[in-house]
Design an enzyme around this catalytic site. Structure first.
Site, PDB file in Angstrom:
ATOM      1  CD  GLN A 114      38.915  23.435  37.533  1.00  0.00           C
ATOM      2  OE1 GLN A 114      39.426  24.369  38.170  1.00  0.00           O
ATOM      3  NE2 GLN A 114      39.125  23.028  36.488  1.00  0.00           N
ATOM      4  CE  LYS A 129      42.334  25.820  41.003  1.00  0.00           C
ATOM      5  NZ  LYS A 129      42.181  25.712  39.582  1.00  0.00           N
ATOM      6  N   GLY A 168      47.780  20.611  39.133  1.00  0.00           N
ATOM      7  CA  GLY A 168      48.525  22.020  39.535  1.00  0.00           C
ATOM      8  C   GLY A 168      47.593  23.132  39.083  1.00  0.00           C
ATOM      9  CG  ASP A 169      45.739  27.172  39.882  1.00  0.00           C
ATOM     10  OD1 ASP A 169      45.012  27.015  38.801  1.00  0.00           O
ATOM     11  OD2 ASP A 169      45.873  28.185  40.563  1.00  0.00           O
ATOM     12  CB  SER A 379      43.533  17.109  33.906  1.00  0.00           C
ATOM     13  OG  SER A 379      44.601  17.716  34.333  1.00  0.00           O
TER      14      SER A 379
HETATM   15  P1  NDP Z   1      52.211  29.631  37.552  1.00  0.00           P
HETATM   16  O1  NDP Z   1      52.579  29.725  38.935  1.00  0.00           O
HETATM   17  O2  NDP Z   1      53.122  28.821  36.691  1.00  0.00           O
HETATM   18  O3  NDP Z   1      52.554  31.180  36.895  1.00  0.00           O
HETATM   19  C1  NDP Z   1      51.705  32.233  37.457  1.00  0.00           C
HETATM   20  C2  NDP Z   1      52.250  33.776  36.751  1.00  0.00           C
HETATM   21  O4  NDP Z   1      51.215  34.548  36.970  1.00  0.00           O
HETATM   22  C3  NDP Z   1      53.571  33.934  37.296  1.00  0.00           C
HETATM   23  O5  NDP Z   1      54.335  34.629  36.148  1.00  0.00           O
HETATM   24  C4  NDP Z   1      53.483  34.757  38.290  1.00  0.00           C
HETATM   25  O6  NDP Z   1      54.391  35.543  38.666  1.00  0.00           O
HETATM   26  C5  NDP Z   1      52.173  35.289  37.829  1.00  0.00           C
HETATM   27  N1  NDP Z   1      51.288  35.826  39.036  1.00  0.00           N
HETATM   28  C6  NDP Z   1      50.838  35.048  40.000  1.00  0.00           C
HETATM   29  N2  NDP Z   1      50.230  35.566  41.131  1.00  0.00           N
HETATM   30  C7  NDP Z   1      50.491  36.960  40.522  1.00  0.00           C
HETATM   31  C8  NDP Z   1      49.751  38.218  41.198  1.00  0.00           C
HETATM   32  N3  NDP Z   1      49.420  38.227  42.485  1.00  0.00           N
HETATM   33  N4  NDP Z   1      50.232  39.382  40.645  1.00  0.00           N
HETATM   34  C9  NDP Z   1      50.907  39.547  39.535  1.00  0.00           C
HETATM   35  N5  NDP Z   1      51.341  38.302  38.886  1.00  0.00           N
HETATM   36  C10 NDP Z   1      51.156  37.295  39.499  1.00  0.00           C
HETATM   37  O7  NDP Z   1      50.816  29.348  37.475  1.00  0.00           O
HETATM   38  P2  NDP Z   1      49.989  29.016  36.044  1.00  0.00           P
HETATM   39  O8  NDP Z   1      50.457  29.702  34.893  1.00  0.00           O
HETATM   40  O9  NDP Z   1      49.582  27.710  36.220  1.00  0.00           O
HETATM   41  O10 NDP Z   1      48.500  29.934  36.370  1.00  0.00           O
HETATM   42  C11 NDP Z   1      48.002  31.090  35.838  1.00  0.00           C
HETATM   43  C12 NDP Z   1      46.654  31.230  35.853  1.00  0.00           C
HETATM   44  O11 NDP Z   1      45.989  30.433  34.991  1.00  0.00           O
HETATM   45  C13 NDP Z   1      46.027  31.163  36.914  1.00  0.00           C
HETATM   46  O12 NDP Z   1      44.975  32.041  37.098  1.00  0.00           O
HETATM   47  C14 NDP Z   1      45.408  29.730  37.122  1.00  0.00           C
HETATM   48  O13 NDP Z   1      44.452  29.569  37.950  1.00  0.00           O
HETATM   49  C15 NDP Z   1      45.117  29.611  35.755  1.00  0.00           C
HETATM   50  N6  NDP Z   1      45.131  28.221  35.072  1.00  0.00           N
HETATM   51  C16 NDP Z   1      45.875  27.275  35.101  1.00  0.00           C
HETATM   52  C17 NDP Z   1      45.712  25.911  34.588  1.00  0.00           C
HETATM   53  C18 NDP Z   1      47.006  25.033  34.783  1.00  0.00           C
HETATM   54  O14 NDP Z   1      46.822  23.949  34.140  1.00  0.00           O
HETATM   55  N7  NDP Z   1      48.096  25.311  35.432  1.00  0.00           N
HETATM   56  C19 NDP Z   1      44.650  25.581  34.019  1.00  0.00           C
HETATM   57  C20 NDP Z   1      43.367  26.937  33.932  1.00  0.00           C
HETATM   58  C21 NDP Z   1      43.731  28.075  34.467  1.00  0.00           C
HETATM   59  P3  NDP Z   1      55.572  35.381  39.594  1.00  0.00           P
HETATM   60  O15 NDP Z   1      56.210  34.168  39.176  1.00  0.00           O
HETATM   61  O16 NDP Z   1      56.207  36.440  39.843  1.00  0.00           O
HETATM   62  O17 NDP Z   1      54.727  34.911  40.906  1.00  0.00           O
HETATM   63  O1  2IT Z   2      42.115  26.241  36.703  1.00  0.00           O
HETATM   64  C1  2IT Z   2      42.299  24.945  36.016  1.00  0.00           C
HETATM   65  O2  2IT Z   2      41.448  24.457  35.452  1.00  0.00           O
HETATM   66  C2  2IT Z   2      43.411  24.204  36.648  1.00  0.00           C
HETATM   67  N1  2IT Z   2      44.197  24.566  37.436  1.00  0.00           N
HETATM   68  C3  2IT Z   2      43.477  22.783  36.116  1.00  0.00           C
HETATM   69  C4  2IT Z   2      42.941  21.668  36.664  1.00  0.00           C
HETATM   70  C5  2IT Z   2      43.063  20.475  36.507  1.00  0.00           C
HETATM   71  O3  2IT Z   2      42.741  19.363  37.243  1.00  0.00           O
HETATM   72  O4  2IT Z   2      43.826  19.823  35.410  1.00  0.00           O
END
Ligand code: NDP
Ligand code: 2IT
Length: 447
Positions: A114, A129, A168-169, A379
């Site tokens: 990050q 984080k 969120g994450d 954000s």
């Molecule tokens: P969500 O919780 O909304 O979705 C996660 C997705 O990934 C779900 O489909 C989930 O499946 C799947 N998943 C999670 N863990 C596993 C695992 N161990 N094995 C297989 N599938 C898995 O999270 P996000 O979409 O927010 O985040 C997804 C990725 O993006 C992460 O790496 C996060 O750090 C990154 N990210 C998120 C940001 C954000 O703004 N939200 C910003 C930048 C990066 P299931 O539902 O079955 O658990």
């Molecule tokens: O991994 C990421 O960049 C995030 N989960 C979003 C972080 C944020 O502060 O919006």
């Protein structure tokens, strides 16, 4: 992995010794160090001032007990984390993850990434984080609320508009942020909108924040395509995951004329040759928090649970689920099937062996700290709106996001050129992200 120069190797050995067992953190540090050789050659002052050692040591690490009562009246105990890694560029900023796999090594890898991602956005935000090993799956809204309230009971002492701004994450979306914000407001007796981002639109949130990470990843790929005189038109795309990032990546690919033919969750993947039905996917995953099998049943396509989504042929692959979900073997399979661009919507989804395989095959590879920076950048736009008590239109906010992603692409491409590695987005992102933080730290003395 390349061989590190002796000074970087000795710093890396010390990181391994001081952070034993934190494998994901080691992996994230190593990936950045692999790019820093030419930087320390050009800028010996970074080594002289021990900037790299300082960047690898979080400014503050908070670990706490999160007790809560489940619906049957039983007391449950989880562990909460917030790692405030670096505040050279602004208040600590980064998401909270609720997933059973969360431990210090995951939080530190994410916090470390990050720092450089936030730096690349060009916005005034430091790196952090947090999260918990709480598993929201199968929990009622009331249980999630009690957990969030207990988490905030401790977290509120450490965060604030000018201190640290979580978002969120994985496992943390609008519902969780609502419960967290409501409890912060109650504990502090302040309507401090800028303390969290990803809030609902009617209570201080920004338009397009929900969509921003997925949209931003696709905007980044669009820039890669443009720089090669190409576009999304007619491209076959595979997106892993079906959460926040995946859903809005799919939406934007379809807007731009590509077709997403496969997506997944932790139970398996579906291939839908007509293109993923996004309205149905949103209903299953966002509204009902159900399994992907329900999508498969409704569309009459199989759910594959014992294979890899990366065996599905595509032009563009967007891993948007979780860390280390795309192995070297997966990369080889994608290359064999003709993939041209891979962009990480998730954080560190590709293993080091996978990155190497893409590099050797000449695949254009965009690392997460560049390709998924649109979420945190939006954000920061939410923080701007909160600070000015303003609320922007969706059009304006999306245009700002697109501009930021163009700038990030430009800065990665330009830095890669400058260091004699045109097209190497990994090198460009690591060096451009690192340099801005390192220069700020140098200017501020021994901090
Ligand atoms: P969500 O919780 O909304 O979705 C996660 C997705 O990934 C779900 O489909 C989930 O499946 C799947 N998943 C999670 N863990 C596993 C695992 N161990 N094995 C297989 N599938 C898995 O999270 P996000 O979409 O927010 O985040 C997804 C990725 O993006 C992460 O790496 C996060 O750090 C990154 N990210 C998120 C940001 C954000 O703004 N939200 C910003 C930048 C990066 P299931 O539902 O079955 O658990
Ligand atoms: O991994 C990421 O960049 C995030 N989960 C979003 C972080 C944020 O502060 O919006």
């Amino acid at each position: 992995m390349s061989t590190l120069n002796p000074q970087l190797q000795s710093i890396f050995d010390e990181v391994l010794r001081r952070n034993a067992g934190e494998l994901e953190f080691h992996q994230a540090v190593r990936e950045v160090f692999d790019s820093l050789g030419p930087v320390v050659e050009k800028h010996p002052e970074y080594l002289e001032a021990s900037i790299i050692q300082r960047i690898c040591e979080p400014e503050r690490q908070i670990i706490f007990r999160v007790p809560w009562v489940d619906d049957s009246g039983t007391v449950q105990i989880n562990r909460g984390f917030r790692v405030q890694f670096n505040s050279a560029l602004g208040p600590y900023k980064g998401g909270l993850r609720f997933h059973p796999s969360v431990y210090l090594g995951i939080v530190k890898f994410l916090g470390f990434e990050q720092i450089f991602k936030n730096s690349l956005t060009g916005m005034p935000i430091g790196g952090a984080k947090g999260g918990s090993d709480f598993d929201p799956k199968g929990r009622s809204d009331a249980e999630v609320m009690r957990f969030c309230q207990s988490m905030m009971t401790e977290l509120h002492r450490h965060i604030g508009e000018y201190t640290d701004v979580p978002a969120g994450d994985i496992g943390v979306g609008g519902r969780e942020l609502g419960y967290l914000f409501g409890h912060y407001k109650r504990l502090t007796n302040k309507y401090e909108s800028g303390v969290l981002t990803g809030k609902g639109i009617t209570w201080g949130g920004s338009r397009v924040r929900k969509e921003a990470t997925g949209y931003g990843t696709v905007f980044f790929v669009d820039e890669v395509l443009r720089s090669h005189g190409d576009s999304f038109d007619g491209k076959r795309v595979v997106v892993s995951g079906s959460g926040n990032v995946a859903i809005y990546a799919i939406e934007k690919v379809h807007d731009l004329g590509g077709t997403v033919v496969a997506c997944s969750d932790s139970s398996g993947f579906v291939v839908d040759e007509d293109g993923i039905d996004l309205a149905l996917l949103k209903e299953v995953k966002e509204d009902r928090r159900a399994r992907l099998s329900e999508y498969a049943e409704a569309r009459d396509v199989p759910l594959t649970s014992n294979g890899s989504i990366w065996d599905v042929p595509c032009d563009v692959a967007l891993p948007c689920a979780t860390e280390n979900e795309l192995s070297e073997q997966d990369a080889v399979s994608l290359v064999k099937n003709g993939v041209r661009i891979v962009a990480e919507g998730a954080n560190m989804p590709t293993t080091p062996g996978g990155i190497k395989a893409f590099k050797e095959a000449g695949v254009l590879f965009a690392p997460g700290k560049a390709a998924n920076a649109g979420g945190v950048a939006t954000s920061a736009l939410e923080m701007q709106q909160n600070a000015s008590r303003d609320s922007w239109t969706a059009e304006h906010t999306e245009a700002r996001l697109a501009e930021i992603m163009r700038d990030i692409h430009h800065s990665c491409a330009e830095t890669a050129e400058e260091y004699g590695a045109p097209g190497d987005y990994v090198l460009g992102a690591n060096i451009a992200g690192f340099t801005r933080v390192a220069d700020a730290m140098l200017a501020m003395g021994v901090i």
